[in-house]
Write a protein that holds these residues in place. Sequence first.
Motif, short mmCIF file in Angstrom:
data_model
loop_
_atom_site.label_atom_id
_atom_site.label_comp_id
_atom_site.label_asym_id
_atom_site.label_seq_id
_atom_site.Cartn_x
_atom_site.Cartn_y
_atom_site.Cartn_z
N PRO A 74 118.06 66.99 3.34
CA PRO A 74 118.91 66.98 4.54
C PRO A 74 118.86 65.66 5.29
N LEU A 75 120.01 65.29 5.85
CA LEU A 75 120.06 64.20 6.83
C LEU A 75 119.80 64.87 8.18
N ARG A 76 119.10 64.17 9.06
CA ARG A 76 118.79 64.77 10.36
C ARG A 76 119.10 63.77 11.46
N PHE A 77 119.90 64.20 12.43
CA PHE A 77 120.32 63.31 13.52
C PHE A 77 119.95 63.95 14.85
N TYR A 78 119.58 63.09 15.79
CA TYR A 78 119.24 63.55 17.14
C TYR A 78 120.39 63.18 18.08
N ALA A 79 120.75 64.08 18.98
CA ALA A 79 121.78 63.74 19.96
C ALA A 79 121.33 64.17 21.35
N ALA A 80 121.40 63.23 22.30
CA ALA A 80 121.06 63.56 23.69
C ALA A 80 122.30 64.11 24.37
N CYS A 81 122.80 65.21 23.86
CA CYS A 81 123.96 65.87 24.47
C CYS A 81 123.94 67.34 24.07
N PRO A 82 124.65 68.20 24.80
CA PRO A 82 124.64 69.63 24.47
C PRO A 82 125.12 69.87 23.03
N TRP A 83 124.53 70.86 22.37
CA TRP A 83 124.83 71.11 20.96
C TRP A 83 126.31 71.38 20.72
N TYR A 84 126.96 72.04 21.70
CA TYR A 84 128.35 72.44 21.45
C TYR A 84 129.30 71.24 21.49
N LEU A 85 128.85 70.11 22.07
CA LEU A 85 129.69 68.91 22.01
C LEU A 85 129.63 68.29 20.62
N THR B 282 126.66 71.65 7.91
CA THR B 282 125.77 71.18 8.97
C THR B 282 125.18 72.38 9.71
N PHE B 283 123.92 72.23 10.10
CA PHE B 283 123.22 73.27 10.87
C PHE B 283 122.73 72.63 12.16
N ILE B 284 123.26 73.11 13.27
CA ILE B 284 122.83 72.55 14.56
C ILE B 284 121.48 73.16 14.91
N GLU B 285 120.70 72.41 15.69
CA GLU B 285 119.39 72.90 16.13
C GLU B 285 119.25 72.54 17.61
N PRO B 286 119.74 73.42 18.52
CA PRO B 286 119.63 73.08 19.94
C PRO B 286 118.16 73.00 20.35
N ARG C 51 119.96 68.64 24.69
CA ARG C 51 119.56 67.86 23.51
C ARG C 51 119.61 68.73 22.27
N CYS C 52 119.85 68.10 21.14
CA CYS C 52 119.87 68.88 19.89
C CYS C 52 119.64 67.97 18.69
N PHE C 53 119.35 68.59 17.57
CA PHE C 53 119.34 67.92 16.28
C PHE C 53 120.50 68.48 15.47
N LEU C 54 120.96 67.67 14.51
CA LEU C 54 121.91 68.20 13.53
C LEU C 54 121.33 67.95 12.14
N ASN C 55 121.21 69.02 11.36
CA ASN C 55 120.75 68.90 9.98
C ASN C 55 121.98 68.96 9.08
N VAL C 56 122.10 67.99 8.19
CA VAL C 56 123.29 67.90 7.34
C VAL C 56 122.88 68.04 5.88
N LEU C 57 123.41 69.06 5.22
CA LEU C 57 123.11 69.27 3.80
C LEU C 57 124.34 68.85 2.99
N PHE D 97 126.95 59.64 15.59
CA PHE D 97 125.87 59.90 16.55
C PHE D 97 125.67 58.75 17.52
N GLN D 98 126.09 57.55 17.13
CA GLN D 98 126.08 56.45 18.09
C GLN D 98 127.07 56.75 19.21
N MET D 99 128.23 57.29 18.81
CA MET D 99 129.27 57.60 19.81
C MET D 99 128.86 58.77 20.70
#
Length: 346
Positions: free
Chosen positions: A144-155, A241-245, A250-256, A288-290
């Motif tokens: 899996p690729l894993r990304f962190y986002a400092a924003c609500p998961w639903y965005l 993709t599997f979101i992980e709030p 804040r959340c992570f996104l796991n991408v398979l 994720f930069q955006m």
Amino acid sequence: MSIPAPAPELMPAYPASWFLFGLASEFRRGPVSRDLLGQRLVAFRTASGKPVVLDARCAHLGADLGEGCVIGEEVQCAFHNWRYKPDGRCSSAPNAPEAAWARLRSYPTVERHGYLFFFNGPEALFPLPFFEDAEPGAYVVARPLRFYAACPWYLVNGNSFDVQHFRSGHGRELIGEPVIDCPHPFARRNRLTLRNVGDSVADRLLRSLLGDRVCVSMTNWGGSVVVVTGDFRSTRSNLITFIEPIDRERCFLNVLVYAQRGRIGRLFDHLRLWLRRRFTNSFMAEEFQMLAGIRYHTGCLVESDRPMIDYFQWLTHLPRGAPAAAAPAADRPYSLPLSLCEERVP
Ligand code: FES
Ligand SMILES: [Fe+2]
């Protein structure tokens, strides 16, 4: 003029849906616990091979069951040896026969391609999503690729319905109109055709290898899972993709990333997977930069955000998962209002 959108408090903090726990091999030798969805969860495999996910805090004094051990079909707490069955019931508590009341929450699980998934509720409301009409056994999956986002998961997941940003953010021009529908009471889908007009190295390479057009289908299941296919001239790309709030901000996104098994052999399958994972990584890293620091403001959405607003509206009707509520509140029925499931062609 701004268009009314649902208040952020109406979004489920943790929707009742499927989430990725991790690699199944991690708990081969004993229970493993993780902080997930605002709680501590433990996974273990029983002697008969069944994968189990329970709340990790022992009902006695809250010790972490990840520090315990598996005995037969049960997990045993290391602190005072209380034992729990796969359904979360306490089966024995030395010197405490009155502890029969003790019960931990247990979660439905599915193991697929060596990964463990769990449903964040007492029972799965829909099967673990996969590509339509496809057999998981016919696919191989990359790490899996894993990304962190400092924003609500639903965005993050709202991106699938943010039609405008494909042009401005990804160098993709929309051809025709997107088709948005609900193929299942817990699924919302966006299908659109895009032309690759980007000028990054990856975009130019993609254009020369696969042509400039792609028909994309993105199906959001239960809020947390997005099944994506991209049909190019001569091939199809597949990812889920599997979101992980983490919390509301804040959340992570796991991408398979998946590839269909080919006839040539495993080495070739892995080479294709590696390439696809590289392309996906460069696309998602940009994304994720955006996304960093974006915020949900109900008063700032405009008419062209309508598909995204409808998606947010749809989310507010989804059932909540643990720890907020194991069962839906009376005003949050499991069946979605029909108006939210009708096909919509903007
Ligand atoms: S804390 Fe687990 S048995 Fe006491
Ligand atoms: Fe995007």
